[in-house]
Write an enzyme that holds these catalytic residues in place. Structure first.
Site, PDB file in Angstrom:
ATOM      1  N   ALA A 110       0.834  -1.206   0.000  1.00 57.58           N
ATOM      2  CA  ALA A 110       0.000   0.000   0.000  1.00 57.58           C
ATOM      3  C   ALA A 110       0.870   1.258   0.000  1.00 57.58           C
ATOM      4  O   ALA A 110       0.534   2.258  -0.633  1.00 57.58           O
ATOM      5  CB  ALA A 110      -0.925   0.005   1.210  1.00 57.58           C
ATOM      6  N   ASP A 111       1.969   1.210   0.711  1.00 57.58           N
ATOM      7  CA  ASP A 111       2.852   2.374   0.759  1.00 57.58           C
ATOM      8  C   ASP A 111       3.466   2.661  -0.602  1.00 57.58           C
ATOM      9  O   ASP A 111       3.753   3.813  -0.940  1.00 57.58           O
ATOM     10  CB  ASP A 111       3.968   2.153   1.787  1.00 57.58           C
ATOM     11  N   MET A 112       3.695   1.606  -1.372  1.00 51.34           N
ATOM     12  CA  MET A 112       4.296   1.795  -2.696  1.00 51.34           C
ATOM     13  C   MET A 112       3.236   2.278  -3.684  1.00 51.34           C
ATOM     14  O   MET A 112       3.479   3.207  -4.458  1.00 51.34           O
ATOM     15  CB  MET A 112       4.903   0.477  -3.187  1.00 51.34           C
TER      16      MET A 112
END
Lengths: 401, 414
Positions: free
Chosen positions: B164-166
């Site tokens: 999700a962070d990417m």
């Protein structure tokens, strides 16, 4: 101009196969005119399921639909002299060409970067390949699974002592597609200064390795080979617990005092009220113990109730939900995340996942449903390139289009 | 050599944790001047690694740092003066934080009309859950990713990393580039309200369409291929290496030609000629037996040699790389220079993740190690804002800035 996208006016020729189609779509969603150039008969990605109504057909592949929304389609045989010639004419008015053929393939066809830049010195060619254009693995074969393996993504998923588990969604391809779109935009920004294009070499393996935030940093920073830890996140701040109706994600960041008061109110705090746990560094060090206590506590809760109440206390808890739940999600509904896309030839519309961002000045939007095979041949070749109707018939007869 | 693509673009970076710093890392790598607005003291990130190595070093290389106390009005005033000198302001707080500081788009556009503001909150700026607190793993859980990556019994297997962070980070970088492009054309800035949750949901598209079009509940795909049928397809256990028995090879076979090359590479063993493995359909149907046969073969091979053998034959396969395989033993990544080395001072160096893009004419570069908190206050406060040393000393005394007092970690810790 009110409804124009941020990239309106850009023209992109999209030659990608199924590995890299998200790249062009990201640009098309923001208004770029992305023309998907398919071989006659259609892109092989149209044969990848699932299919609408489970009926395999090139115009019913949901895989193709998702990755090609907002693009136009032109069928063109690049192996044919006339096909190449038409393609070069398209290149002369294009800003970028995106492709994912094996390294060297386009050059052999007379359509490599050198040749394209002679036609149009401003053109940007973005090549997305499994391992890039150089190096000993250049010609290796890979799919998303192999890229997840060689990119360090696969090894860290799952539990110790069990086989590594494959991630959901084509995360290696997607990482590469984002970077492909980013690289194309960067090359366009560089072109602003002198009008010259360039060749962007994107390695999917490298994009995958970049998308795993902790494996390389732990190795270079601490000499540590990151193991699989099951659902305990590498930061040790998160772990999955089980409620009677499903799973929940614990988190020990956020307001610890509120969490402990809540758990203590349920008579389940055990030793969590001890002062030493106020330090999140200590909570991190002894994460397993804390999560074991919290696992006992959540046994009496419905996962969604737990999520709602935790978030009221500003605790980053989450319910572990199935993807179906997204269609009922109040937040996504309020933000109109899902969009209806008309498919007139099927006599109905379907809900697609929508914008990842709301541009207040230049809206993300649905311009057109995914194209049927060769749907825009006449529009692109006759109306825009000036090919005559008779000539079009000849091209079709020779299987160029 | 032409300048880097984003040379001359200045980004005022309020991001923290992972998603936001990923977005600004992309911009910094391509030549933008990214000024991180840091704060002193401990955070969830500072306990994960020292500042200049490990995850913080990897995320923040190529960036500058100034430490401003945004909790006091004089700190906000400094930040607003920096906004006037910037092209992009980017944050990944939940919606209320920038607004409470008076740093929301409307306020900043009043200071600088053509400013671009990218806000990468967890769930977006509008809607009933705009103020939810979330991290990457939270979004995996809400978005269905956690449940769809399961062990055989259906229990969540556990992501090692936070995709999700990417998804959020790359989407944020792309939004910044598109907004910059639009501003070049029109002179107009804008506000981009990016929900990391939506960025994540936007890329599980084929599964979501299967739900909306076919009303089909999704099952964890396990080792089913997610890009058309394949068999064999999965990970196969290999011979231990230096006492490490956690060695695996990924193999993916789709076409009949690949299968035939695979069988030949294995020396055409009699089992592979059986009718039950003759076609892709039959191989799919008899998968567990097929996998058992291949495991019996792979168990005797080193993962590296098996990959070399199969790739020589044109069969998609790869070592399931652990950290050491990836960073120290992959000859391909090494040859492409994917793990650049950065000096940390006093002869000490570290290596960081490289840039997966090679632009032929304007190549990006990893130029400098991550900054200590406030390391560039001479440049940012002195040169850019023109504050004298006396003025800066007063600001430090008043608790408006955390002045830089020399390296606290990095060389020593490395």
């Amino acid at each position: 101009m009110e409804n124009a996208g941020a990239l309106t006016g850009l023209r992109v020729l999209d030659l990608t196969g199924h590995r890299a189609q998200l790249c062009g779509r990201l640009l098309a969603d923001m208004g770029a005119d992305v023309i998907k150039v398919e071989p006659p008969g259609g892109d092989p990605a149209r044969r990848i399921g699932p299919f609408a109504g489970d009926l395999p057909h090139p115009d019913r592949s949901l895989f193709f639909w998702f990755y090609n929304l907002n693009k136009r389609s032109l069928t063109l045989e690049l192996g044919h002299e006339r096909g190449r010639e038409l393609f070069l004419r398209l290149v002369s008015s294009a800003d970028a060409v995106i492709e994912s053929f094996a390294p060297g393939f386009l050059a052999k066809q007379g359509l490599g970067y050198e040749q394209l830049s002679r036609t149009n010195p401003g053109v940007i060619v973005t090549s997305l390949t499994p391992f890039g254009q150089s190096g000993p693995y250049r010609d290796f074969e890979a799919d998303d699974t192999v890229l997840a393996a060689l990119g360090g993504m696969l090894y860290v998923n799952g539990s110790p002592g069990r086989p590594p588990v494959r991630p959901f969604g084509l995360q290696a391809y997607h990482s590469a597609a984002y970077y492909g779109a980013i690289g194309t935009m960067c090359a366009l920004m560089a072109r602003e200064r002198d009008g010259l294009g360039q060749w962007v070499d994107l390695s999917m393996q490298e994009a995958t390795a970049s998308a795993v935030e902790h494996v390389a940093p732990s190795f270079f920073g601490a000499g540590q080979v990151e193991p699989r830890r099951g659902t305990l996140h590498w930061s040790r701040f998160f772990r999955v617990g089980k409620c009677p109706d499903g799973y929940v994600l614990h988190c020990t960041l956020g307001d610890w005092t509120s969490l402990v008061e809540w758990v203590a109110g349920d008579g389940k705090a055990q030793d969590l009220h001890e002062a030493k746990w106020n330090d999140f560094v200590v909570r991190r060090q002894q994460a397993e113990h804390i999560f074991d206590v919290l696992d006992e506590w959540v046994k009496d809760y419905a996962s969604n109730d737990l999520l709602e109440r935790a978030q009221l206390l500003r605790l980053p808890y989450a319910a572990v939900r199935p993807p179906e739940a997204l269609f009922e999600d109040a937040q996504l509904k309020a933000r109109d995340f899902f969009v209806e896309v008309e498919h007139p030839e099927l006599g109905r519309s379907f809900r697609y996942p929508g914008a990842p961002y709301l541009f207040h000045g230049t809206p993300w939007r649905v311009y057109r449903r995914p194209p049927l095979v060769g749907e825009h041949c006449r529009q692109v070749l006759c109306d825009e390139l000036g090919v005559g109707a008779d000539e079009l018939a000849v091209l079709a007869g020779e299987k160029v289009i | 050599m032409a300048d880097a693509p984003l040379a001359g673009i200045r980004v005022l970076d309020f991001t923290w944790v992972v998603a936001g710093p990923v977005a600004t890392r992309v911009l910094a790598d391509q030549g933008a001047e990214v000024i991180k607005v840091d704060r002193g003291g401990e955070s969830a990130m500072s306990v994960l690694s020292p500042r200049r190595i490990g995850i913080n070093g990897d995320l923040n290389r190529n960036k500058l740092s100034v430490a401003i106390n945004m909790a006091v009005p004089a700190g906000v005033e400094l930040a607003r003066r920096l906004v006037k000198l910037s092209d992009i302001v980017i944050d990944n707080f939940s919606a209320r934080v920038m607004r409470n500081w008076g740093m929301d788009y409307a306020s900043l556009a009043a200071v600088k009309p053509e400013i671009i503001c990218i806000s990468m909150s967890g769930l977006g700026h509008s809607g009933p859950r705009a103020n939810y607190v979330s991290y990457g793993p939270t979004l995996h859980a809400l978005g269905g990713l956690t449940l769809m990556m399961a062990e055989e019994d259906g229990a969540p297997a556990g992501y090692g990393y936070s995709y999700a962070d990417m998804a959020g980070g790359y989407t944020g970088a792309l939004a910044a580039l598109a907004a910059l492009w639009h501003r070049r054309r029109t002179g107009r800035g804008q506000f981009v309200d990016l929900s990391q949750f939506e960025a994540l949901c936007a890329v599980i598209g084929p599964a979501l369409l299967d739900i909306s079009v076919n009303r089909r509940a999704q099952q964890p795909p396990r080792y089913d291929s997610q890009e058309g049928p394949a068999a064999p397809h999965g990970v196969y256990r290999c011979r231990p290496r230096d006492g490490d028995d956690d060695r695996w090879l990924a193999i993916s076979i789709r076409s009949q030609a690949q299968w035939e090359r695979f069988v030949k590479a294995l020396g055409s063993p009699p089992w592979a000629a059986a009718e039950k493995f003759r076609t892709l359909f039959l191989r799919m149907r008899n998968r567990s037996e097929l996998d058992a046969r291949i495991n019996a073969w792979s168990r005797e091979q080193s993962a590296e040699q098996a990959m070399a053998l199969l790739q020589q034959a044109g069969v998609p396969s790869g070592v399931v790389a652990n950290g050491a395989d990836l960073c120290a033993r992959d000859p391909h990544l090494a040859e492409r220079g994917f793990w650049p080395r950065l000096p940390l001072g006093e002869g000490v160096t570290t290596q960081v993740t490289g840039i997966p893009l090679k632009l032929s004419r304007t190549p990006a570069a990893v130029r400098s190690a991550a900054p200590e908190v406030g390391e560039h206050d001479d440049y940012v406060l002195g040169q850019l804002l023109g504050l004298s040393s006396a003025e800066r000393a007063d600001l430090a005394t008043a608790g408006v800035i955390w002045p830089y007092t020399g390296a606290k970690s990095g060389a020593a810790a490395a």
